[in-house]
Design an enzyme around this catalytic site. Structure first.
Site, short mmCIF file in Angstrom:
data_model
loop_
_atom_site.label_atom_id
_atom_site.label_comp_id
_atom_site.label_asym_id
_atom_site.label_seq_id
_atom_site.Cartn_x
_atom_site.Cartn_y
_atom_site.Cartn_z
N HIS A 1 0.81 -1.23 0.00
CA HIS A 1 0.00 0.00 0.00
C HIS A 1 0.84 1.28 0.00
CE1 HIS A 1 0.93 0.10 4.30
NE2 HIS A 1 0.60 1.37 4.27
C1 UD1 Z 1 -2.21 5.94 5.14
C2 UD1 Z 1 -0.97 6.56 5.77
C3 UD1 Z 1 0.13 5.53 5.81
C4 UD1 Z 1 -0.32 4.26 6.49
C5 UD1 Z 1 -1.62 3.75 5.87
C6 UD1 Z 1 -2.16 2.58 6.64
C7 UD1 Z 1 -0.63 8.98 5.34
C8 UD1 Z 1 0.09 9.96 4.53
N1 UD1 Z 1 -0.49 7.69 4.96
O1 UD1 Z 1 -1.88 5.59 3.82
O2 UD1 Z 1 1.24 6.04 6.53
O3 UD1 Z 1 0.67 3.27 6.33
O4 UD1 Z 1 -2.60 4.80 5.90
O5 UD1 Z 1 -3.02 1.80 5.87
O6 UD1 Z 1 -1.33 9.32 6.26
N2 UD1 Z 1 -9.11 4.59 0.52
C9 UD1 Z 1 -10.37 4.03 0.40
N3 UD1 Z 1 -11.03 3.73 1.55
C10 UD1 Z 1 -10.54 3.97 2.80
C11 UD1 Z 1 -9.27 4.55 2.90
C12 UD1 Z 1 -8.57 4.86 1.74
O7 UD1 Z 1 -10.85 3.78 -0.70
O8 UD1 Z 1 -11.23 3.66 3.80
C13 UD1 Z 1 -8.35 4.88 -0.73
C14 UD1 Z 1 -8.66 6.25 -1.32
O9 UD1 Z 1 -8.59 6.14 -2.70
C15 UD1 Z 1 -7.48 7.07 -0.81
C16 UD1 Z 1 -6.35 6.07 -0.82
O10 UD1 Z 1 -6.96 4.84 -0.44
O11 UD1 Z 1 -7.20 8.19 -1.62
C17 UD1 Z 1 -5.21 6.39 0.12
O12 UD1 Z 1 -5.69 6.62 1.46
P1 UD1 Z 1 -4.84 7.54 2.46
O13 UD1 Z 1 -5.43 7.48 3.80
O14 UD1 Z 1 -4.60 8.86 1.86
O15 UD1 Z 1 -3.43 6.85 2.44
P2 UD1 Z 1 -3.01 5.34 2.76
O16 UD1 Z 1 -2.30 4.81 1.57
O17 UD1 Z 1 -4.15 4.58 3.28
N1 UDP Z 2 -4.05 -5.30 8.71
C1 UDP Z 2 -5.32 -5.87 8.82
N2 UDP Z 2 -5.96 -6.25 7.67
C2 UDP Z 2 -5.40 -6.11 6.43
C3 UDP Z 2 -4.10 -5.54 6.34
C4 UDP Z 2 -3.46 -5.13 7.49
O1 UDP Z 2 -5.84 -6.02 9.92
O2 UDP Z 2 -6.05 -6.49 5.44
C5 UDP Z 2 -3.36 -4.85 9.94
C6 UDP Z 2 -2.00 -5.46 10.15
O3 UDP Z 2 -2.12 -6.73 10.78
C7 UDP Z 2 -1.32 -4.42 11.02
C8 UDP Z 2 -1.88 -3.12 10.47
O4 UDP Z 2 -3.11 -3.47 9.82
O5 UDP Z 2 -1.72 -4.56 12.36
C9 UDP Z 2 -0.91 -2.53 9.50
O6 UDP Z 2 -1.52 -1.52 8.79
P1 UDP Z 2 -1.00 -1.02 7.37
O7 UDP Z 2 -0.16 -2.05 6.73
O8 UDP Z 2 -2.21 -0.55 6.65
O9 UDP Z 2 -0.18 0.30 7.75
P2 UDP Z 2 1.31 0.58 8.26
O10 UDP Z 2 1.57 -0.28 9.44
O11 UDP Z 2 2.23 0.32 7.12
O12 UDP Z 2 1.29 2.03 8.59
#
Ligand code: UD1
Ligand code: UDP
Length: 354
Positions: free
Chosen positions: A202
């Site tokens: 991601h």
């Molecule tokens: C965010 C965090 C990242 C973290 C990750 C955990 C920032 C800059 N990034 O990244 O550090 O590792 O969360 O998962 O804060 N979207 C949906 N539904 C949702 C959420 C997101 O469709 O419920 C899609 C949207 O298209 C959105 C994209 O995912 O634009 C990215 O979501 P965003 O929260 O901006 O960044 P993450 O990649 O999730």
């Molecule tokens: N996780 C989850 N379901 C998923 C993917 C991740 O419960 O489908 C959990 C994972 O076990 C961990 C956390 O989400 O506890 C990690 O989140 P993510 O990888 O989105 O973000 P990051 O840790 O890189 O910020």
């Protein structure tokens, strides 16, 4: 004491589970959900499964550009802070919700507690690296998960009120691992009986670059193993946009809840990911971790031999999936699984001394 905790993204819900439980044994904690993650399987499922208290406020900010998201959060948080007058604001990790929560508080001179302080990738193009550096420099109480994180803060001149408490994600794994072992039956539902690799992708640097994402998809397609891939909505969007496709060895599923994720982790042969949290969970579970990034904040897992950094080089990923086999011990680099209790005690003594 009145403490406002800020959550917004998936890993923050998991971190909040043990911490909110500990804080609420003695204090008045209010939980604010920024709404950064909002799909049911990115948000609600965690509140239900981990019994996280219902948020007192949901800002419903949703997705958007960094500036827009952070700006909307700032405006709404300031209003709530002024109304609620908390003694502390507590933020987790390195997302846009973290920075907004800390900055809004700092401007109002409300002391900020940063849980998971001090981590550095030394790659300032990452939004997370910018968020962490800024948050650390406006926080009053810095709770670091590892020795290396403490060193990073020292190198930036931050030495006051820094405490190594271990990692709260270890608390969560210890709290929920047995439940996952007994109750989760996702593998049965997916009809997976043999060996498999668990993968997540991601990170913006991988999804927003067609060449990096293409290399990852091709490596997984050609790796010769069954791969379970719970796909983040961001990644799904880019896979479609770039016209990439997966072979039959890839079991593509929607994001799963935490309990199912623990089941997938504890039964996997190897874990291949660009996630921060999952690198640590692989270590807690004793699973070899292959990290599809050019660097990591969790350097200790690499130093002890359980995490291999492969970037997005297709051949390196394929070789690592076939050959990476750590054979060293797993020392306690993330503390003893009692980080939440330590947070409570440190906040109490800090509050008395102020
Ligand atoms: C965010 C965090 C990242 C973290 C990750 C955990 C920032 C800059 N990034 O990244 O550090 O590792 O969360 O998962 O804060 N979207 C949906 N539904 C949702 C959420 C997101 O469709 O419920 C899609 C949207 O298209 C959105 C994209 O995912 O634009 C990215 O979501 P965003 O929260 O901006 O960044 P993450 O990649 O999730
Ligand atoms: N996780 C989850 N379901 C998923 C993917 C991740 O419960 O489908 C959990 C994972 O076990 C961990 C956390 O989400 O506890 C990690 O989140 P993510 O990888 O989105 O973000 P990051 O840790 O890189 O910020």
């Amino acid at each position: 004491m009145k403490i406002i905790s800020i959550v917004g993204a998936r890993p923050q819900f998991i971190k909040a589970a043990p911490v909110s439980k500990a804080l609420r044994t003695k204090h008045n904690e209010l939980l604010i959900h920024t709404g950064q993650h909002y799909d049911e399987n990115m948000s609600k499922v965690f509140f239900e499964e981990l019994k996280i208290p219902r948020p007192d406020y949901n800002l419903e900010v949703g997705s958007g550009s960094h500036g827009k998201m952070t700006g909307m959060m700032l405006e709404k948080l300031e209003e709530i802070y002024l109304k609620e007058k908390p003694d502390f604001v507590l933020v987790y990790g390195d997302t846009n919700s973290t920075l907004a929560g800390a900055l809004a508080a700092s401007k109002l001179l409300i002391p900020v507690i940063h849980v998971e302080a001090g981590l550095r990738s030394f790659n300032k193009t990452m939004p997370e690296e910018q968020n962490r550096i800024l948050t650390d420099h406006i926080s009053e109480l810095l709770l670091v998960p590892t020795k290396d994180a403490e060193k990073n803060l020292t190198n930036e001149g931050i030495t006051d009120s820094v405490y190594n408490i271990g990692d709260v994600m270890y608390d969560a794994v210890l709290d929920f691992k047995e439940i996952a072992r007994k109750k989760s039956d996702l593998l049965k539902k997916l009809d997976i009986k043999g060996d498999y690799i668990l993968t997540t992708i991601h990170r913006a640097e991988n999804t927003n670059d067609i060449n990096r994402l293409k290399n990852i998809v091709e490596a997984l397609n050609e790796c010769g193993s069954t791969v379970i891939l719970p796909i983040h909505p961001r990644t799904k969007k880019y896979i479609l946009e770039y016209g990439l496709s997966f072979n039959d060895n890839i079991k593509l599923i929607d994001p799963v809840g935490y309990i199912e994720m623990l089941e997938l982790e504890m039964n996997a042969n190897k874990i291949v990911s660009d996630s921060g949290g999952i690198q640590k969970e692989a270590y807690f579970m004793g699973k070899p971790c292959i990290t599809m990034r050019d660097e990591t904040e969790w350097v200790e897992t690499v130093e002890v031999g359980w995490n291999l950094i492969v970037g997005t080089d297709k051949e390196k990923i394929k070789t690592a999936i076939k050959e990476f086999a750590p054979n060293s011990d797993r020392p306690e680099i993330f503390g003893d699984g009692k980080a939440a209790e330590k947070i409570l005690n440190i906040i109490e003594s800090y509050s008395k001394e102020r």
